[in-house]
Structures are given as C-alpha cells and as structure tokens.
Design an enzyme around this catalytic site. Structure first.
Site, mmCIF file in Angstrom:
data_model
loop_
_atom_site.group_PDB
_atom_site.id
_atom_site.type_symbol
_atom_site.label_atom_id
_atom_site.label_comp_id
_atom_site.label_asym_id
_atom_site.label_seq_id
_atom_site.Cartn_x
_atom_site.Cartn_y
_atom_site.Cartn_z
ATOM 1 N N ARG A 80 -2.868 11.950 -3.619
ATOM 2 C CA ARG A 80 -1.441 11.368 -3.806
ATOM 3 C C ARG A 80 -1.249 8.991 -4.034
ATOM 4 O O ARG A 80 -2.213 8.788 -2.948
ATOM 5 C CB ARG A 80 -0.911 10.914 -2.023
ATOM 6 C CG ARG A 80 -0.739 13.092 -1.208
ATOM 7 C CD ARG A 80 -0.005 12.740 0.123
ATOM 8 N NE ARG A 80 -0.499 11.918 0.933
ATOM 9 C CZ ARG A 80 -1.442 12.561 1.402
ATOM 10 N NH1 ARG A 80 -2.640 13.542 1.571
ATOM 11 N NH2 ARG A 80 -2.560 11.875 2.436
ATOM 12 N N CYS A 95 17.470 -21.139 1.422
ATOM 13 C CA CYS A 95 19.105 -20.496 1.703
ATOM 14 C C CYS A 95 19.123 -18.880 1.531
ATOM 15 O O CYS A 95 18.348 -18.578 1.172
ATOM 16 C CB CYS A 95 20.229 -21.321 0.695
ATOM 17 S SG CYS A 95 19.610 -23.015 1.102
ATOM 18 N N TYR A 115 19.297 -27.044 4.143
ATOM 19 C CA TYR A 115 19.325 -26.834 5.332
ATOM 20 C C TYR A 115 18.753 -27.741 6.508
ATOM 21 O O TYR A 115 17.180 -27.486 6.160
ATOM 22 C CB TYR A 115 19.661 -25.583 5.925
ATOM 23 C CG TYR A 115 20.868 -25.041 5.660
ATOM 24 C CD1 TYR A 115 21.934 -25.344 5.692
ATOM 25 C CD2 TYR A 115 21.037 -24.007 5.068
ATOM 26 C CE1 TYR A 115 23.625 -24.256 5.511
ATOM 27 C CE2 TYR A 115 21.793 -23.177 4.042
ATOM 28 C CZ TYR A 115 22.991 -23.575 4.522
ATOM 29 O OH TYR A 115 23.793 -22.598 4.240
ATOM 30 N N ARG A 153 -0.387 10.445 14.221
ATOM 31 C CA ARG A 153 1.477 9.780 13.400
ATOM 32 C C ARG A 153 1.602 11.365 13.795
ATOM 33 O O ARG A 153 2.767 11.411 14.995
ATOM 34 C CB ARG A 153 1.563 9.331 12.402
ATOM 35 C CG ARG A 153 3.005 8.442 11.512
ATOM 36 C CD ARG A 153 2.915 7.766 10.826
ATOM 37 N NE ARG A 153 2.061 8.230 9.254
ATOM 38 C CZ ARG A 153 2.108 7.960 8.394
ATOM 39 N NH1 ARG A 153 2.680 6.180 8.451
ATOM 40 N NH2 ARG A 153 1.800 8.618 7.080
ATOM 41 N N ASP A 212 20.807 -17.809 -0.882
ATOM 42 C CA ASP A 212 20.746 -17.174 -1.466
ATOM 43 C C ASP A 212 20.662 -18.129 -3.136
ATOM 44 O O ASP A 212 20.470 -17.978 -4.588
ATOM 45 C CB ASP A 212 22.751 -17.207 -2.689
ATOM 46 C CG ASP A 212 23.420 -16.917 -0.850
ATOM 47 O OD1 ASP A 212 22.751 -15.446 -0.877
ATOM 48 O OD2 ASP A 212 24.486 -17.335 -0.760
ATOM 49 N N HIS A 243 -3.838 12.703 6.373
ATOM 50 C CA HIS A 243 -3.561 11.161 5.720
ATOM 51 C C HIS A 243 -4.628 10.149 6.659
ATOM 52 O O HIS A 243 -5.048 10.394 7.460
ATOM 53 C CB HIS A 243 -2.024 10.511 6.397
ATOM 54 C CG HIS A 243 -2.240 9.433 5.664
ATOM 55 N ND1 HIS A 243 -1.789 9.225 4.458
ATOM 56 C CD2 HIS A 243 -1.230 8.321 6.227
ATOM 57 C CE1 HIS A 243 -1.329 8.353 3.920
ATOM 58 N NE2 HIS A 243 -1.486 7.136 5.321
ATOM 59 N N LYS A 303 8.709 7.178 -2.679
ATOM 60 C CA LYS A 303 8.906 6.189 -0.971
ATOM 61 C C LYS A 303 9.805 5.440 -0.994
ATOM 62 O O LYS A 303 9.191 4.819 -2.429
ATOM 63 C CB LYS A 303 8.748 7.088 -0.509
ATOM 64 C CG LYS A 303 7.155 6.305 -0.051
ATOM 65 C CD LYS A 303 6.495 6.787 1.308
ATOM 66 C CE LYS A 303 4.875 5.888 1.540
ATOM 67 N NZ LYS A 303 4.175 6.072 2.451
HETATM 68 C C1 LIG Z 1 2.853 6.375 1.350
HETATM 69 C C2 LIG Z 1 2.152 7.419 2.048
HETATM 70 C C3 LIG Z 1 0.643 7.596 0.895
HETATM 71 C C4 LIG Z 1 0.688 5.971 0.399
HETATM 72 O O1 LIG Z 1 -0.562 5.872 0.137
HETATM 73 P P1 LIG Z 1 -0.674 4.581 -0.616
HETATM 74 O O2 LIG Z 1 -1.322 3.310 -0.131
HETATM 75 O O3 LIG Z 1 0.426 3.357 -1.294
HETATM 76 O O4 LIG Z 1 -1.442 5.320 -1.558
HETATM 77 C C5 LIG Z 1 0.670 9.290 0.385
HETATM 78 N N1 LIG Z 1 0.075 9.819 1.660
HETATM 79 C C6 LIG Z 1 0.725 9.669 3.106
HETATM 80 C C7 LIG Z 1 1.452 10.798 3.919
HETATM 81 C C8 LIG Z 1 2.522 8.493 2.707
HETATM 82 O O5 LIG Z 1 2.769 8.375 3.372
#
Ligand SMILES: *Cc1c(COP(=O)(O)O)cnc(C)c1O
Length: 368
Positions: free
Chosen positions: A217, A309, A263, A134, A311, A164, A40
């Site tokens: 994941r 700056c 600046y 979430r 750039d 998660h 992602k």
């Molecule tokens: C982004 C995400 C991950 C990846 O997590 P990391 O800490 O980068 O390994 C895994 N599961 C879900 C649901 C996420 O949104």
C-alpha cells in the site's frame, strides 16, 4: 484547468512525478507484487481522481480510500479499477458497495455478522490487528469464527487479507518484528490463503523486501514524500515530490521605519523597507503558526512579517518587485527550495498532515 481561476494562488501537482515514484517502486518489487495506490483524503491533498488516474497509468491495479464517499467520488469520475476501502464501513453503505464493486475491510466479527442481510456479492479484505490497536481481528478464535461465517454466507467473498504496521518508519524494529510474527501466525488460520496478502505501507514497502507479499500500500511516498526522516536516509531510490504551492505578488509598497504590519501590529518595520502582500492565508492552509517561514521570490528567501491573515500575508522584500512576480511557498525556484518537511517542522507535525490541510479554496493544477 476545467474552471477559470482569477486568484493566482494554486497547488501544482506533477503527475509525472507520481508515476515515476510508482515505477521506481515497482522496479524493486517482485513481478507478482502489485501496488495499491492510496488516494484517501483527496489523494493526500493532491486531488484524488487525477492521482488515481496517474497511478493506474503507472501500473497500479488497486486504489485504496478511507471512506465510502471517497470510493464513490472515484466511481463517479468513471474510474472502474478495484477500490479497497481501508476503514470501518457503516452498514448503510453495504448495498451500494456491492453495486459499485467496492471492496470492504472486514475488521470484527460483530461487523461481519451484521452483513447477513446483504445479497452480495461483497468482496472483503480481512484486517488483522497485529499491534496497531486500531481495527482488525486480534486473535485466532475471533478470526476462525469470522472465516466460518463467511464460508456459509453466499454473498461474501474474501479476496484479501492485510495488516498495518505502527512503527515501520522507525529505526527500532522491536514492535515491527512482533507484528510480522503475529500476522504470520494468524495467516495460518486461513484454510485457503486469500489472493492478495498485503502488509506494507510506504515505509515498509521501501525498506523491508520480505514484506512485499502480493501487494504493497503506497501512500505518502507515491507523492514523493518520505514517511519519516529516518526512512529518508534509507531510501532505495530517490523520490520525486509532486506538490508545489504558488502565488504571485498582488501588492507592493514602501513603508517607513516604525510602520506596523498586520493584526496585532506584531511587526514594526526597523527601517524604511519594501513590503509585498500575497493573496494566500490560513484559510488556504498557510496556517498562522507558519509566521516565521519564508517564501521564494526572485529565487531568494523572503520572510513573512506580521501575522498571517485569513486570505492575505505580508512579506518583507530586499528590493522592490513588480506586481505579478512569482512566489513559491513550497517547492523550487531557481536554486532555492522550500520543503514541505520545513512546514511540518514549523507546525510541529508530519508532512502527511500538512498535505491534508491545504483547503479546497486552492485549485490543483496538473502538469503531465
Ligand atoms: C493511509 C494508510 C496507508 C498508507 O500509508 P503511507 O504511510 O502513506 O504509505 C496504508 N495502509 C493503511 C491501512 C492506511 O490507512
């Protein structure tokens, strides 16, 4: 390089490092546990398509993204592997998801029944909210209703279930263990356990072997970055960083004592000294709060002076250097190294966020 780049500012992505990180993780997993490569946010800033291809080559079978657009970007690049969309999905995307074989996350009864007009087939992973707060099913009643709805829907097919963790990267395991128990309790609601059960992000995948299930994941650590300083001390194998940030000296001049730089004239040269200008600024992701950082030139750390700056940025040199001299902002040069973690600390954030702040203006150059 598909496109000609004139400005010598670029991110180098070492795809071999990404493959090595996946291969080393796989060596610690049971053979029935797959690696879901999380690509992602443009592959955490590394480039989604190139990272996805490298991950598939290293043996990942599933890719994960956050948005419909990210999923379609992979399909448009010709990637045919399974893609799991981790976030919430607008109903307007259902038909396209079905057509493009994109697996969606089912996260509430309300969302699920809104899919009733879809022809399908539509693959779903059921998300359990075990304590992250979430998205996902939080109790048995709602989950049972959802499963009953799916059973009588012809087009819907459950291929996975997941949760998660909110604190897998922290030393205190209290909430983590509560989440594990809650997930296992809700997993028992399924009459038939889905094919792919997955709970672990990078942190949990690296340090909790009992959370490997059928897949993990793998996000931040696929890119070679530890999820937290604590995990960094607990790694089962060393991670190889994939990203480095480079430019070249574009201009060099000697300024006299008392000269001002940038600046706001916040820097006043305390002596006669050599100043370099480099073609990178906050529009690239070298954020203004990084003004106390250094860069590597000739294998030595040289400080940024004055304000960054949009750039361009000025650097104090210890001696005159040639135009075109290589500059490393993140990564190694000779025996010195600047870590993305140092930027994160200076920005009072986490390396995840630093990866995502490099802008599209910076080309990603891939080495195999
Ligand atoms: C982004 C995400 C991950 C990846 O997590 P990391 O800490 O980068 O390994 C895994 N599961 C879900 C649901 C996420 O949104």
């Amino acid at each position: 390089m598909s496109q000609q780049h004139y400005r010598p500012t670029f991110i180098k992505v070492n795809l071999q490092a990404i493959q090595n990180n996946i291969k080393r993780l796989k060596e610690t997993l049971p053979t029935h546990t797959g690696v879901i490569a999380v690509v992602k946010a443009n592959g955490y800033g590394h480039g989604d398509v190139a990272v996805a291809q490298a991950a598939l080559k290293a043996g990942s079978k599933i890719l994960a993204v956050a948005t419909p657009e990210e999923a379609l970007h992979l399909r448009e690049a010709g990637i045919q592997a399974d893609i799991l969309l981790l976030g919430t999905t607008p109903l307007s995307f259902l038909e396209e998801a079905s057509k493009q074989n994109i697996t969606l996350t089912a996260y509430s009864y309300e969302w699920l029944i809104a899919t009733r007009d879809i022809q399908g087939p539509l693959k779903l992973h059921i998300k359990i909210d075990s304590g992250m707060g979430r998205i996902g099913f939080m109790d048995e009643t709602e989950l049972k209703m959802a499963l009953a709805f799916i059973r009588q829907s012809e087009g819907l097919q459950i291929t996975g279930v997941f949760t998660h963790f909110a604190t897998a990267d922290e030393e205190d395991q209290t909430l983590f263990q509560q989440q594990v128990s809650k997930f296992e309790k809700l997993l028992n609601v399924f009459e038939q356990r889905p094919a792919i059960v997955h709970t672990s992000n990078s942190a949990a995948a690296l340090i909790y072997p009992d959370q490997h299930w059928n897949a993990v994941r793998f996000g931040i650590s696929m890119y070679g970055i530890a999820p937290s300083p604590w995990i960094n001390g607990e790694l089962p194998f060393s991670l190889e960083k994939a990203l480095s940030l480079h430019t070249e000296v574009a201009h060099v001049k000697k300024v006299l004592k008392g000269s001002t730089i940038g600046y706001g004239a916040t820097y006043v040269a305390p002596t006669d000294e050599w100043i370099a200008t480099i073609p990178i600024g906050y529009a690239d992701g070298l954020l203004r709060k990084l003004h106390n950082q250094s860069v590597l030139i000739n294998g030595k750390k040289m400080p940024i002076v004055g304000r960054i700056c949009m750039d361009q940025t000025m650097i104090r040199l210890d001696e005159k250097v040639e135009i075109g001299e290589k500059v490393v902002l993140i990564g190694k040069q000779e025996t010195e190294e600047i870590l993305i973690e140092e930027w994160a600390e200076a920005l009072q954030t986490i390396p995840y966020e630093v990866c995502c702040t490099f802008s599209n203006r910076v080309p990603r150059i891939y080495s195999k």
